[in-house]
Design a protein around this motif. Structure first.
Motif, PDB file in Angstrom:
ATOM      1  N   ALA A 200      17.496  89.166  61.032  1.00  0.00           N
ATOM      2  CA  ALA A 200      18.363  90.148  60.504  1.00  0.00           C
ATOM      3  C   ALA A 200      19.772  88.920  61.011  1.00  0.00           C
ATOM      4  CB  ALA A 200      18.645  90.894  61.881  1.00  0.00           C
ATOM      5  N   TRP A 201      19.766  88.358  61.156  1.00  0.00           N
ATOM      6  CA  TRP A 201      20.934  87.386  60.052  1.00  0.00           C
ATOM      7  C   TRP A 201      21.013  87.074  58.902  1.00  0.00           C
ATOM      8  CZ3 TRP A 201      21.978  82.090  58.878  1.00  0.00           C
ATOM      9  CH2 TRP A 201      22.987  81.861  59.691  1.00  0.00           C
ATOM     10  N   TRP A 202      20.267  86.456  58.427  1.00  0.00           N
ATOM     11  CA  TRP A 202      19.419  86.100  57.543  1.00  0.00           C
ATOM     12  C   TRP A 202      19.721  87.345  56.373  1.00  0.00           C
ATOM     13  CZ3 TRP A 202      19.969  81.707  56.428  1.00  0.00           C
ATOM     14  CH2 TRP A 202      19.599  80.143  56.831  1.00  0.00           C
ATOM     15  N   ILE A 203      19.758  88.765  56.918  1.00  0.00           N
ATOM     16  CA  ILE A 203      19.626  89.209  55.534  1.00  0.00           C
ATOM     17  C   ILE A 203      21.193  89.779  55.659  1.00  0.00           C
ATOM     18  CG2 ILE A 203      19.021  92.070  55.132  1.00  0.00           C
ATOM     19  CD1 ILE A 203      15.985  91.325  56.208  1.00  0.00           C
ATOM     20  N   GLY A 204      21.684  89.612  56.852  1.00  0.00           N
ATOM     21  CA  GLY A 204      23.042  90.277  56.740  1.00  0.00           C
ATOM     22  C   GLY A 204      22.799  91.974  56.847  1.00  0.00           C
ATOM     23  N   PRO A 205      24.863  92.099  57.854  1.00  0.00           N
ATOM     24  CA  PRO A 205      24.722  93.585  58.332  1.00  0.00           C
ATOM     25  C   PRO A 205      24.588  94.567  56.893  1.00  0.00           C
ATOM     26  CG  PRO A 205      26.473  93.033  57.710  1.00  0.00           C
ATOM     27  CD  PRO A 205      25.646  91.841  57.371  1.00  0.00           C
ATOM     28  N   ARG A 206      24.433  95.709  57.836  1.00  0.00           N
ATOM     29  CA  ARG A 206      24.066  97.583  56.845  1.00  0.00           C
ATOM     30  C   ARG A 206      25.885  97.422  56.965  1.00  0.00           C
ATOM     31  NH1 ARG A 206      21.975 100.948  62.032  1.00  0.00           N
ATOM     32  NH2 ARG A 206      23.453  99.372  62.802  1.00  0.00           N
ATOM     33  N   LEU A 207      25.999  98.255  55.440  1.00  0.00           N
ATOM     34  CA  LEU A 207      26.884  98.734  55.481  1.00  0.00           C
ATOM     35  C   LEU A 207      27.875  99.351  55.715  1.00  0.00           C
ATOM     36  CD1 LEU A 207      26.523 101.021  52.110  1.00  0.00           C
ATOM     37  CD2 LEU A 207      27.419  98.729  51.950  1.00  0.00           C
ATOM     38  N   LYS A 208      29.428  99.414  56.672  1.00  0.00           N
ATOM     39  CA  LYS A 208      30.279  99.737  57.234  1.00  0.00           C
ATOM     40  C   LYS A 208      30.148 100.849  57.912  1.00  0.00           C
ATOM     41  CE  LYS A 208      35.030  99.290  58.504  1.00  0.00           C
ATOM     42  NZ  LYS A 208      35.942  98.440  57.952  1.00  0.00           N
ATOM     43  N   GLN A 209      30.005 102.085  57.160  1.00  0.00           N
ATOM     44  CA  GLN A 209      29.878 103.087  57.479  1.00  0.00           C
ATOM     45  C   GLN A 209      28.692 103.408  57.860  1.00  0.00           C
ATOM     46  OE1 GLN A 209      30.643 102.161  54.361  1.00  0.00           O
ATOM     47  NE2 GLN A 209      29.685 104.006  52.792  1.00  0.00           N
ATOM     48  N   ASP A 210      26.957 102.901  57.678  1.00  0.00           N
ATOM     49  CA  ASP A 210      25.919 103.569  58.014  1.00  0.00           C
ATOM     50  C   ASP A 210      26.164 102.385  59.549  1.00  0.00           C
ATOM     51  OD1 ASP A 210      24.849 104.343  56.169  1.00  0.00           O
ATOM     52  OD2 ASP A 210      23.995 102.831  55.504  1.00  0.00           O
ATOM     53  N   THR A 331      27.658  91.960  66.663  1.00  0.00           N
ATOM     54  CA  THR A 331      28.859  93.061  66.231  1.00  0.00           C
ATOM     55  C   THR A 331      29.439  92.517  65.183  1.00  0.00           C
ATOM     56  OG1 THR A 331      30.658  91.626  67.631  1.00  0.00           O
ATOM     57  CG2 THR A 331      29.510  93.759  69.263  1.00  0.00           C
ATOM     58  N   HIS A 332      28.899  91.250  64.875  1.00  0.00           N
ATOM     59  CA  HIS A 332      29.275  90.592  63.862  1.00  0.00           C
ATOM     60  C   HIS A 332      28.711  90.261  62.376  1.00  0.00           C
ATOM     61  CE1 HIS A 332      33.000  91.792  65.607  1.00  0.00           C
ATOM     62  NE2 HIS A 332      34.101  92.121  64.405  1.00  0.00           N
ATOM     63  N   HIS A 333      27.550  89.636  63.202  1.00  0.00           N
ATOM     64  CA  HIS A 333      26.462  88.668  63.050  1.00  0.00           C
ATOM     65  C   HIS A 333      25.065  89.414  62.621  1.00  0.00           C
ATOM     66  CE1 HIS A 333      29.838  85.433  62.683  1.00  0.00           C
ATOM     67  NE2 HIS A 333      30.030  85.835  63.940  1.00  0.00           N
ATOM     68  N   VAL A 334      24.036  89.634  63.907  1.00  0.00           N
ATOM     69  CA  VAL A 334      23.218  90.061  63.941  1.00  0.00           C
ATOM     70  C   VAL A 334      23.042  91.608  64.278  1.00  0.00           C
ATOM     71  CG1 VAL A 334      21.429  89.999  65.256  1.00  0.00           C
ATOM     72  CG2 VAL A 334      22.219  88.080  64.638  1.00  0.00           C
ATOM     73  N   ASP A 335      22.979  92.453  63.279  1.00  0.00           N
ATOM     74  CA  ASP A 335      22.210  93.536  62.658  1.00  0.00           C
ATOM     75  C   ASP A 335      21.338  94.059  63.065  1.00  0.00           C
ATOM     76  OD1 ASP A 335      23.244  96.414  62.600  1.00  0.00           O
ATOM     77  OD2 ASP A 335      23.298  96.365  60.356  1.00  0.00           O
ATOM     78  N   ASP A 336      20.925  94.525  63.914  1.00  0.00           N
ATOM     79  CA  ASP A 336      19.388  94.508  64.380  1.00  0.00           C
ATOM     80  C   ASP A 336      19.266  96.514  64.494  1.00  0.00           C
ATOM     81  OD1 ASP A 336      16.520  94.992  65.328  1.00  0.00           O
ATOM     82  OD2 ASP A 336      16.904  94.257  67.430  1.00  0.00           O
ATOM     83  N   MET A 405      12.388  83.417  55.282  1.00  0.00           N
ATOM     84  CA  MET A 405      13.954  84.091  54.134  1.00  0.00           C
ATOM     85  C   MET A 405      14.712  83.335  52.847  1.00  0.00           C
ATOM     86  SD  MET A 405      14.332  86.931  55.577  1.00  0.00           S
ATOM     87  CE  MET A 405      13.958  88.210  56.622  1.00  0.00           C
ATOM     88  N   LEU A 406      14.486  81.496  53.590  1.00  0.00           N
ATOM     89  CA  LEU A 406      15.299  80.780  52.698  1.00  0.00           C
ATOM     90  C   LEU A 406      14.156  80.405  51.114  1.00  0.00           C
ATOM     91  CD1 LEU A 406      16.566  78.041  55.338  1.00  0.00           C
ATOM     92  CD2 LEU A 406      17.769  79.903  53.502  1.00  0.00           C
ATOM     93  N   PHE A 407      12.527  80.921  51.400  1.00  0.00           N
ATOM     94  CA  PHE A 407      11.882  80.196  50.812  1.00  0.00           C
ATOM     95  C   PHE A 407      11.515  81.945  49.558  1.00  0.00           C
ATOM     96  CE2 PHE A 407       7.322  81.896  48.363  1.00  0.00           C
ATOM     97  CZ  PHE A 407       6.965  80.289  47.771  1.00  0.00           C
ATOM     98  N   ILE A 408      12.086  83.043  50.618  1.00  0.00           N
ATOM     99  CA  ILE A 408      12.041  83.813  49.241  1.00  0.00           C
ATOM    100  C   ILE A 408      13.563  83.708  48.239  1.00  0.00           C
ATOM    101  CG2 ILE A 408      12.259  87.047  49.567  1.00  0.00           C
ATOM    102  CD1 ILE A 408      10.579  86.777  52.041  1.00  0.00           C
ATOM    103  N   LYS A 409      14.520  83.918  49.023  1.00  0.00           N
ATOM    104  CA  LYS A 409      15.973  83.921  48.265  1.00  0.00           C
ATOM    105  C   LYS A 409      16.099  82.522  47.128  1.00  0.00           C
ATOM    106  CE  LYS A 409      21.004  84.319  49.818  1.00  0.00           C
ATOM    107  NZ  LYS A 409      21.936  83.701  50.847  1.00  0.00           N
ATOM    108  N   TYR A 410      15.990  81.470  47.630  1.00  0.00           N
ATOM    109  CA  TYR A 410      15.816  80.679  46.721  1.00  0.00           C
ATOM    110  C   TYR A 410      14.633  79.913  45.976  1.00  0.00           C
ATOM    111  CZ  TYR A 410      20.486  80.416  49.474  1.00  0.00           C
ATOM    112  OH  TYR A 410      21.549  80.985  50.162  1.00  0.00           O
ATOM    113  N   VAL A 411      13.758  79.893  46.287  1.00  0.00           N
ATOM    114  CA  VAL A 411      13.046  79.896  45.647  1.00  0.00           C
ATOM    115  C   VAL A 411      12.404  80.553  43.937  1.00  0.00           C
ATOM    116  CG1 VAL A 411      10.721  78.559  45.525  1.00  0.00           C
ATOM    117  CG2 VAL A 411      12.005  78.150  47.139  1.00  0.00           C
ATOM    118  N   CYS A 412      11.698  81.648  45.077  1.00  0.00           N
ATOM    119  CA  CYS A 412      11.630  83.192  44.169  1.00  0.00           C
ATOM    120  C   CYS A 412      12.313  83.702  43.855  1.00  0.00           C
ATOM    121  CB  CYS A 412      10.635  83.964  45.595  1.00  0.00           C
ATOM    122  SG  CYS A 412       8.917  83.343  46.401  1.00  0.00           S
ATOM    123  N   ARG A 413      13.567  83.549  43.856  1.00  0.00           N
ATOM    124  CA  ARG A 413      14.793  84.133  43.847  1.00  0.00           C
ATOM    125  C   ARG A 413      14.789  85.617  43.730  1.00  0.00           C
ATOM    126  NH1 ARG A 413      18.852  80.669  42.759  1.00  0.00           N
ATOM    127  NH2 ARG A 413      18.117  78.540  41.841  1.00  0.00           N
TER     128      ARG A 413
END
Length: 509
Positions: A200-210, A331-336, A405-413
């Motif tokens: 959840a930390w790597w992906i980031g939070p949901r939209l603000k309204q969500d 509340t700001h970094h990990v949106d589980d 997560m880093l492999f998917i994002k930076y190696v697999c693009r």
């Protein structure tokens, strides 16, 4: 010749090692666990999220169930339960031939055998692996790219789940150290909770309204899923003695006692602190009870199950309702999204620790282990052994979930996060489908050019400041044009012209 054929048939159909009662129970238990994922977690998640995420949440579980099975029989089962390769992993390989599946089940690294076929063991262990990935999905809902999820599932299964399973159950170093984990408090729940938190930390939070408004779209459906989850746990914990034995009966009884006490405790906490009992809170208490008793199920006496239920009804409640709402980390970094960190990571650690305290010598022996029980039997060593097991599972998952997560994002693009359009529209943009359709027009039921055109049209209206019915949009549900909230939190009826500022807030991540 005829006699040889008859002997061969007899050996294959009713071999000396086969106990038909145990085999029947093991297949039944495996089916109960499978039902926990499909449809259990599918409908639980679908009811718990906003309407626009119902299909996506179900599909993440559905996909994981199928993908895990294929990986399991091609290479993963032997990594988790095969011959020794490393202290934490077996040698990978397929289990697809009759010669491998119809023979007696044996766990070579653990030097254990069962009186049912290997095929039964393969399927039984598969459903545990599948539900672990399904649980992780609960933390990533409403923003993880489905393409990233498709790659995450086989990678995490291989490099994380199989490692924990071999280390604790398959004969690895934690098994030899004496860590007690009856049915997966560490292997399944602690690992999924940790992976949910880190991912959840790597992906980031949901939209603000969500995040501000994530009201469940169907609590009745959610309750059906919760019921399947609870009753399915009889197979989850009752199947792990690998026999229809007295230990299985004890495990089932303790599971239900602990779960009931945890649910009631969580409900009382809601009543004391919020003044109202909550069905969603009760479901959370049910889940934490199930998770907490899992590592201890057949090891503890009935009074131990009650103590665990009391603890899992209080501490995860505090974690979710105090730390989860007050700490900046959550509340700001990990949106589980669904609180998997609290219901599985916290409850998993707690259950494993309490196992070290309350495991009885009789319970451990009935499971077929020679461990002298926990601290209640003057075996204080078991407490720190349980802590070592928890630290390994947490540490391994922090590292490997991050690397994946880093492999998917930076190696697999492949982007971990959905596009802005997908975040705004949800199911319609991602799958071309909507969860509820009460019209005769079926064009929205399957992906098509028409549904894609409708989604684009709807998105353009969102950017223009109106909802999909042409009404003015202020900021609450993108897909509903009823009551909305402006940026200052004041409730405003739909139909009023929104400001450009509020439209931009809607589009903000």
């Amino acid at each position: 010749m005829a006699q040889n054929v008859t002997e061969l048939i007899t050996e294959l159909v009713t071999p000396d090692w086969l106990d038909t009662g145990n085999n029947a129970w093991q297949l039944t238990a495996a089916t109960l666990v499978a039902l926990q994922s499909v449809p259990g977690l599918c409908v639980l998640y679908a009811g718990l999220v906003k309407k626009k995420w119902a299909i996506n949440s179900m599909f993440m579980v559905f996909y994981a169930f199928a993908m895990v099975l294929i990986c399991w029989v091609i290479w993963a089962y032997k990594v988790a339960f095969g011959e020794y390769m490393l202290p934490f992993a077996g040698r990978p390989g397929p289990v697809l031939t009759f010669d491998e599946t119809i023979v007696q089940s044996v766990l070579p690294s653990a030097a254990l055998s069962q009186n049912f076929p290997k095929a039964t063991m393969i399927y039984f262990q598969f459903v545990f692996a599948a539900i672990t990935l399904a649980l992780i999905a609960g933390a990533y809902l409403a923003r993880m790219s489905f393409r990233a999820w498709m790659l995450f599932v086989p990678l995490w299964l291989t490099f994380s789940y199989c490692i924990g399973a071999y280390s604790l159950w398959g004969g690895g170093f934690l098994f030899k150290l004496g860590v007690l984990d009856y049915s997966g408090g560490y292997v399944i729940h602690l690992s999924s909770g940790t992976a949910g938190f880190v991912g959840a930390w790597w992906i980031g939070p949901r939209l603000k309204q969500d995040r501000e408004n994530f009201q469940p779209n169907n609590i009745l459906v959610m309750m059906v899923g919760a019921g399947i989850l609870w009753i399915g746990w009889n197979g989850f914990n009752g199947g792990d003695p690998y026999a229809a034995s007295p230990a299985a009966g004890v495990a089932v009884l303790n599971t239900n006692v602990c779960t009931a006490f945890s649910m009631l405790t969580w409900t009382m906490m809601d009543l004391v602190f919020y003044g109202k009992p909550s069905i969603i809170g009760a479901i959370n208490g049910m889940i934490t009870g199930l998770v907490g008793i899992t590592p201890a199920a057949g090891f503890v006496a009935g009074w131990g199950a009650i103590i665990i239920g009391l603890c899992t009804g209080i501490l995860p409640w505090l974690s979710m309702n105090i730390a989860g709402k007050k700490w900046t980390l959550f509340t700001h970094h990990v949106d589980d999204a669904l609180g998997i960190t609290h219901t599985h990571m916290v409850a998993g650690v707690l259950g494993g620790f309490l196992t070290g305290l309350f495991a009885t010598e009789t319970g451990v022996y009935s499971f077929g282990d020679t461990n002298p029980g926990g601290a209640i039997n003057q075996n204080g060593r078991q407490v720190w052994v349980q802590i070592v097991g928890a630290l390994f599972i947490i540490g391994w998952n922090v590292v490997w979930t991050s690397l994946i997560m880093l492999f998917i994002k930076y190696v697999c693009r492949i982007k971990l996060r959905m596009t802005e359009e997908e975040l705004l529209l949800g199911d319609d943009a991602i799958h071309g489908e909507e969860a509820y359709s009460f019209l005769d027009d079926v064009t929205g039921l399957v992906p098509s050019q028409t549904s894609e055109r409708n989604a684009n049209e709807r998105l353009s209206r969102i950017h223009a400041g109106t909802d999909y019915k042409g009404q003015t949009l202020i900021g609450r549900d993108v897909e509903e044009g009823n009551t909305s909230y402006s940026s200052n939190g004041v409730e405003v009826p739909a139909g009023l012209i929104t400001s450009a500022k509020n439209v931009e807030e809607i589009k903000m991540d």
